[in-house]
Every structure is written in structure tokens, then in C-alpha cells.
Design a protein around this motif. Structure first.
Motif, PDB file in Angstrom:
ATOM      1  N   ILE A 169      42.495  39.360  37.322  1.00  0.00           N
ATOM      2  CA  ILE A 169      42.333  38.908  38.698  1.00  0.00           C
ATOM      3  C   ILE A 169      42.158  40.147  39.567  1.00  0.00           C
ATOM      4  N   LEU A 170      40.995  40.295  40.167  1.00  0.00           N
ATOM      5  CA  LEU A 170      40.701  41.510  40.919  1.00  0.00           C
ATOM      6  C   LEU A 170      40.380  41.156  42.362  1.00  0.00           C
ATOM      7  N   ASP A 171      41.209  41.630  43.286  1.00  0.00           N
ATOM      8  CA  ASP A 171      41.007  41.323  44.697  1.00  0.00           C
ATOM      9  C   ASP A 171      40.207  42.458  45.338  1.00  0.00           C
ATOM     10  N   GLU A 172      38.953  42.214  45.614  1.00  0.00           N
ATOM     11  CA  GLU A 172      38.035  43.214  46.169  1.00  0.00           C
ATOM     12  C   GLU A 172      38.162  44.563  45.456  1.00  0.00           C
ATOM     13  N   THR A 198      38.372  37.075  30.634  1.00  0.00           N
ATOM     14  CA  THR A 198      37.829  36.352  31.789  1.00  0.00           C
ATOM     15  C   THR A 198      38.108  37.187  33.039  1.00  0.00           C
ATOM     16  N   ILE A 199      37.110  37.350  33.881  1.00  0.00           N
ATOM     17  CA  ILE A 199      37.310  38.155  35.086  1.00  0.00           C
ATOM     18  C   ILE A 199      37.063  37.291  36.317  1.00  0.00           C
ATOM     19  N   PHE A 200      38.059  37.262  37.188  1.00  0.00           N
ATOM     20  CA  PHE A 200      37.960  36.528  38.444  1.00  0.00           C
ATOM     21  C   PHE A 200      38.077  37.565  39.543  1.00  0.00           C
ATOM     22  N   LEU A 201      37.010  37.759  40.310  1.00  0.00           N
ATOM     23  CA  LEU A 201      37.073  38.786  41.337  1.00  0.00           C
ATOM     24  C   LEU A 201      36.622  38.249  42.684  1.00  0.00           C
ATOM     25  N   THR A 202      37.123  38.882  43.744  1.00  0.00           N
ATOM     26  CA  THR A 202      36.663  38.514  45.079  1.00  0.00           C
ATOM     27  C   THR A 202      35.817  39.658  45.608  1.00  0.00           C
ATOM     28  N   THR A 203      34.879  39.320  46.442  1.00  0.00           N
ATOM     29  CA  THR A 203      34.042  40.352  47.039  1.00  0.00           C
ATOM     30  C   THR A 203      33.430  39.800  48.309  1.00  0.00           C
ATOM     31  N   ASN A 204      33.059  40.705  49.222  1.00  0.00           N
ATOM     32  CA  ASN A 204      32.214  40.233  50.323  1.00  0.00           C
ATOM     33  C   ASN A 204      30.894  40.987  50.300  1.00  0.00           C
ATOM     34  N   MET A 205      30.582  41.548  49.114  1.00  0.00           N
ATOM     35  CA  MET A 205      29.325  42.271  48.979  1.00  0.00           C
ATOM     36  C   MET A 205      28.387  41.515  48.048  1.00  0.00           C
ATOM     37  N   MET A 206      27.182  41.234  48.547  1.00  0.00           N
ATOM     38  CA  MET A 206      26.270  40.378  47.790  1.00  0.00           C
ATOM     39  C   MET A 206      25.678  41.077  46.574  1.00  0.00           C
ATOM     40  N   ASP A 207      25.565  42.410  46.629  1.00  0.00           N
ATOM     41  CA  ASP A 207      25.044  43.102  45.452  1.00  0.00           C
ATOM     42  C   ASP A 207      25.998  42.941  44.278  1.00  0.00           C
ATOM     43  N   GLU A 208      27.263  42.627  44.581  1.00  0.00           N
ATOM     44  CA  GLU A 208      28.210  42.363  43.502  1.00  0.00           C
ATOM     45  C   GLU A 208      28.142  40.915  43.059  1.00  0.00           C
ATOM     46  N   ALA A 209      27.974  40.025  44.042  1.00  0.00           N
ATOM     47  CA  ALA A 209      27.943  38.597  43.728  1.00  0.00           C
ATOM     48  C   ALA A 209      26.844  38.302  42.707  1.00  0.00           C
ATOM     49  N   VAL A 210      25.679  38.978  42.842  1.00  0.00           N
ATOM     50  CA  VAL A 210      24.583  38.675  41.920  1.00  0.00           C
ATOM     51  C   VAL A 210      24.896  39.112  40.497  1.00  0.00           C
ATOM     52  N   ARG A 211      25.868  39.982  40.317  1.00  0.00           N
ATOM     53  CA  ARG A 211      26.199  40.438  38.965  1.00  0.00           C
ATOM     54  C   ARG A 211      27.162  39.490  38.252  1.00  0.00           C
TER      55      ARG A 211
END
Lengths: 299, 249
Positions: A169-172, A198-211
């Protein structure tokens, strides 16, 4: 690595690492989560995307069982994240938003401290493995206050890997991390995925979301959509701009342009009058931002 | 339980050992304050005519110092733990509330013990008060006081979101401790209403033990009631403090 449990709730498959069902949480009069529902498959990299204050950290705290939700259920690795939180925590790795380590201590001392919480068996070797994995073994005995921000993030990631977790679980995790290191982090994540984590992460960056394999967009404590990044992008409206003879310009917005574009063009008989068609495909960021603004993903 | 508690106490002491400035301050602050006390009291010769002995106040001032420093430090460190996310990480990594609270007590007791040792040495050389004979009751009382201080610190830490917000809570504890505990003014000289209030000032019980044992040469056993009360207050504060930690263990 992942062991299915006998008592699965309805709609939960044995391959779900996290199942969140109708989660509500309010801090006083401010509601952080309003009926959040989602399921994370075992072995995927799952991104929780949303602006600051959307409820991402609250959701993470509920998964780790640190926070008691007002209503709704969270099942993690087949267990109840509230009632069975200690069994859950033993099997997950948690990386908070801040580095959350002690500045005066070295990475090795920090990992030895946090690693001892659930017993110290085999800890020395696991500290070494974790620090080598993030490339900090050489700096293992230097106090953390001599580290750059990115190195602290790596130390924090190493700490979350201590128990050889099934679920991370990775918070930003890459907030404030430079692009080179961010790429290194994603190599780490892909490497962990290969091992079945399994990796659950939060982000507010879209370049990460696409990965991510799949993405959930959260806004105001509500889940707007859960899909693959490509599917989310396909929900966007495509703007079509036709330049006709004589300088006439015709603009239109269509959904799936592969089917709708020919239909649009039949108005013009697909004649030689059509000189050029330029298509602007929205980026994932465009789509998500417009969803957040409109709260209406289907337009 | 014990190993986690120990891990926290060791970690706290290791952090303090690394922090040179803090180490120097924790020795220098009692030194400077005790010196100040000595010269201020010595410059008031009328005190001697009133039958006030400067040395009588030194042990009480020492207790006050240990109480104050442990309270402020434990509050700030816990606030920082919460702000930096290390407290949440401790919970997720398997530490329990009681282990955290008792671990802090363990860590601060060591620091309080070092400060007590410094103060006792100073008392010998500055005030010519040799407390070697009373070392056991004095050490036990200081330890109980450290427990009370950490309990208060953990409790207060819930009301501050950052280190800066701790400061308004410092006089809240210091002023009643200074005025109502018997350190400066004998409790029997206070107005009746304030005498009642003094029962909720934990330092009162420590002063009662120390004044009895050190100044009036009473036996520790005759001062057992205030000592046990102090311990009881400490235990209650710790239990209360561990319940006020907002995080779910």
C-alpha cells in the motif's frame, strides 16, 4: 503467495486482494468517503487517482485498519481489515505519504525498529534484502538527515518491503521525487509485480496513472470510475475539425471516433472536398480532469 | 510486549544520543537554572532571617525541573511522531498502544535519570547538600514523576497538530505546578479553595515525599502515602493517555 479464504463475501472473487464495499467516513461534518466501492485483483498494480482531499489517504487508512469506517466493509487478502487487522497488517507493506522515518537514525536502525513490531525473526537478512532492493545498502549506516528527499522515499519504500508483503500500500510514493528516480521507483514496482506482489498506490499525477494496470478515479469521497487507463481514455470525447473547401471549418465532438467518424463524413459523401482531418485525442489527464469538473464521465 | 516496549525505549535513547545539541541542553539547562536559583536566593539575605534555607529548596527545584523537561519533551516528540507519520507506521507495523506509551515512559525515565544524577551532583557542589543517604527515595520519586510527566505529555499531544501548538500548553502545566505544589509556597499557606485545587497537581505529591525525606529527615515509609498517590496518578494518566491516542492500534 496469495491464499484465498473460505469466507468470501458475495461478489468477491478468490483473486481479489482488496474489496471495498460502500465505505463511509466523516470527520465531524466533513465527509471523507461517501460510499466508496472497488475491488483490486491480486497481482495487479492498481492506482487510486484523485485531487488532494478526495479521500485517498482515508481509504488507505481504512485498508490498513488504522481508521474505523462509519459504515461499509473492507476485506483485505480475504480478511476483515477491522476485525482481523493484525493478521492483515502482517501480510501487507505500508508506505505513508511522508517518509515517516526517524531523521536521527540510519536506514538500518529505522528498519530494525519498525521491523521488530511483529517479531524480529530473520530481520537482519530482510533488512539487507530491502535496502539492497532500493539501492541504499551502501548508505545503510548514515543518518537519514544526510539524505536527499528521494533517498528518504527509497528508505521508506524499503521499510514497507520488510515483511516480504503480498500487498503493498503506497500513499503517493513518488510525490516530490525527480523524474529519474520516479522511473527507478516504477522499475521497482514492476519488479515487485513480477514477484506476484499486489500494489495499491495513490497518485495525483497522470503520467503515473497510465502505468497502472487499472485505475480508480476518486473525487469527493466517491468513486467515479474503475477501469484500465486505455478504457478511461476511450471514454473521452474526440473533437473533430473539418476544413472544407473555401476555408469553411466544421467542428464536431464524437464518442468512439473509429465508428462515428465515417458516419460524420457521409454528410459530405466523403468527397474530395475533405482536404484534411485532424483528430485531437484527449490525454488521460484531460479525461480525468473533465470528469472531476463535471462528475459526469459519460458526458 | 516487552520486546516492543524495549525497542521503543532504546530507539528514543538512541535518538537523544545522536542529538548532540539536545544532550548538551539537557545537562546545561538544569545546571544554569540551579546556578540561577543559588545566586538569586543568596542575594536575598532577609530569607535567612526568616528561617528559609536555600538548600531546602534545591531538591524541590530539581524535581520541578525534571517534571517540566520530561513533560515538554514527551509532548513535542509525540506530536512530531504523529505529524511525521511515524506513529501511524508504528501501529501498522505491529506496535500496540500500551507498548508505545510504556516505551515512551521507559525512554524518558532514562533521560530523567540522567538529569536527576546531574542535579544531585550539582546539589552536592552548589548547595553542599549530600543526598547519597536518600538516593533511593529520591530516585524513586523522580522516576514516578517522569511517569506522570510522560502520561501528561501523551495526553496533551492529542490537542496539538504541530510542535508550535504545544507551547500554549506549557504554562498550563507550569504555573499551577509552581504555585500550588508546595515548591515555592507551603500548601497550608494557600487559601482553602486553592488547597483543594492542589490535590490535582501531581507535583504536590512528589514535593510532599521529597520535603519529608530530605528536609525533615522523615523515613521514606512515613511518606509512602504521597509516594503511592504519585504512582497512582502516573498509572491513571498513562492508562488515560493510551486511550486518548486517536489511532486504532
Amino acid at each position: 503467495m496469495f491464499t484465498p479464504s473460505d469466507d468470501l463475501s458475495p461478489g468477491e472473487s478468490a483473486a481479489s486482494a482488496i474489496v471495498i464495499d460502500g465505505l463511509y467516513k466523516a470527520y465531524g461534518s466533513v465527509s471523507a468517503l461517501s460510499g466508496a466501492t472497488l475491488a483490486v485483483d491480486a497481482g495487479e498494480i492498481f492506482g487510486l487517482v484523485g485531487p488532494n482531499g478526495a479521500g485517498k489517504t482515508t481509504l488507505i487508512k481504512a485498508i490498513c485498519g488504522v481508521l474505523k469506517p462509519d459504515r461499509g466493509a473492507v476485506r483485505v487478502l480475504g480478511l476483515d481489515s477491522g476485525r482481523d487487522r493484525h493478521a492483515v497488517r502482517r501480510r501487507l507493506g505500508y508506505m505513508p505519504q511522508e517518509p515517516a522515518l526517524y531523521e536521527d537514525l540510519s536506514p538500518r536502525e529505522n528498519l530494525a525498529f519498525f521491523g521488530s513490531g511483529y517479531g524480529a525473526a530473520g530481520l537482519e537478512q530482510r533488512i539487507r534484502d530491502s535496502l539492497e532492493f532500493v539501492g541504499l545498502w551502501e548508505r545503510r549506516d548514515d543518518p537519514l538527515h544526510t539524505f536527499s528527499g528521494g533517498m528518504r522515499q527509497r528508505a521508506s519504500l524499503a521499510c514497507s518491503l520488510l515483511r516480504d508483503p503480498e500487498l503493498l500500500i503506497l500513499d503517493e510514493p513518488t510525490a516530490g521525487v525527480d523524474p529519474t528516480l520516479k522511473a527507478a521507483f516504477w522499475e521497482h514496482f514492476q519488479g515487485l509485480k513480477q514477484r506476484g506482489v499486489t500494489i495499491f498506490l495513490t497518485t495525483n499525477m497522470m503520467d503515473e496513472a497510465v502505468r497502472c494496470d487499472r485505475v480508480t478515479v476518486i473525487q469527493g469521497g466517491r468513486i467515479l470510475v474503475t477501469e484500465t487507463p486505455d478504457a478511461i481514455r476511450a471514454r473521452g470525447r474526440t473533437r473533430v475539425r473539418l476544413e472544407l473547401a473555401g476555408g469553411v471549418i466544421r467542428e464536431a465532438e464524437i464518442g468512439r471516433y473509429e465508428e462515428e467518424l465515417p458516419r460524420l463524413l457521409t454528410d459530405y459523401g466523403l468527397s474530395g472536398e475533405v482536404r484534411r482531418i485532424s483528430i485531437h485525442r484527449p490525454s488521460l489527464e484531460d479525461v480525468i480532469l473533465s470528469m472531476i469538473e463535471n462528475r459526469n464521465p459519460d458526458g | 510486549m516487552i520486546s516492543n516496549l524495549n525497542a521503543i525505549a532504546v530507539r528514543i535513547n538512541r535518538q537523544f544520543l545522536r542529538d548532540r545539541r539536545f544532550m548538551a541542553l539537557s545537562v546545561a539547562v538544569p545546571l544554569v537554572l540551579m546556578l540561577l536559583l543559588k545566586y538569586v536566593l543568596n542575594s536575598l539575605p532577609q530569607l535567612a532571617r526568616l528561617g528559609v534555607h536555600v538548600s531546602d529548596y534545591s531538591i524541590l527545584a530539581a524535581a520541578f525541573l525534571v517534571h517540566f523537561l520530561a513533560y515538554v519533551l514527551s509532548t513535542i516528540v509525540l506530536v512530531r511522531d504523529r505529524k511525521d507519520g511515524t506513529l501511524a507506521r508504528m501501529f501498522v507495523y505491529g506496535f500496540r498502544r500500551r507498548e508505545i506509551v510504556l516505551g515512551y515512559v521507559g525512554g524518558y525515565s532514562t533521560i530523567a535519570a540522567v538529569q536527576t544524577a546531574v542535579v544531585l551532583l550539582l546539589m552536592k557542589y552548589l548547595f553542599d547538600v549530600n543526598l547519597l543517604a536518600d538516593i533511593v527515595p529520591v530516585a524513586l520519586t523522580m522516576l514516578a514523576l517522569a511517569v506522570v510527566s510522560v502520561g501528561l505529555g501523551v495526553f496533551i499531544s492529542n490537542f496539538a497538530r504541530n510542535e508550535g501548538q504545544v507551547f500554549p500548553f506549557i504554562p498550563l502545566m507550569i504555573v499551577p505546578s509552581a504555585l500550588l505544589s508546595g515548591v515555592a509556597i507551603p500548601i497550608r499557606n494557600l487559601p482553602a479553595a486553592l488547597q483543594w485545587v492542589s490535590y490535582v497537581v501531581p507535583l504536590r505529591y512528589a514535593v510532599s515525599v521529597l520535603a519529608g525525606v530530605v528536609q525533615q529527615r522523615q523515613s521514606f515509609f512515613s511518606r509512602l502515602t504521597p509516594f503511592l498517590t504519585l504512582l497512582g496518578v502516573g498509572a491513571a494518566l498513562l492508562a488515560g493517555a493510551s486511550l486518548t491516542l486517536r489511532e486504532r492500534e
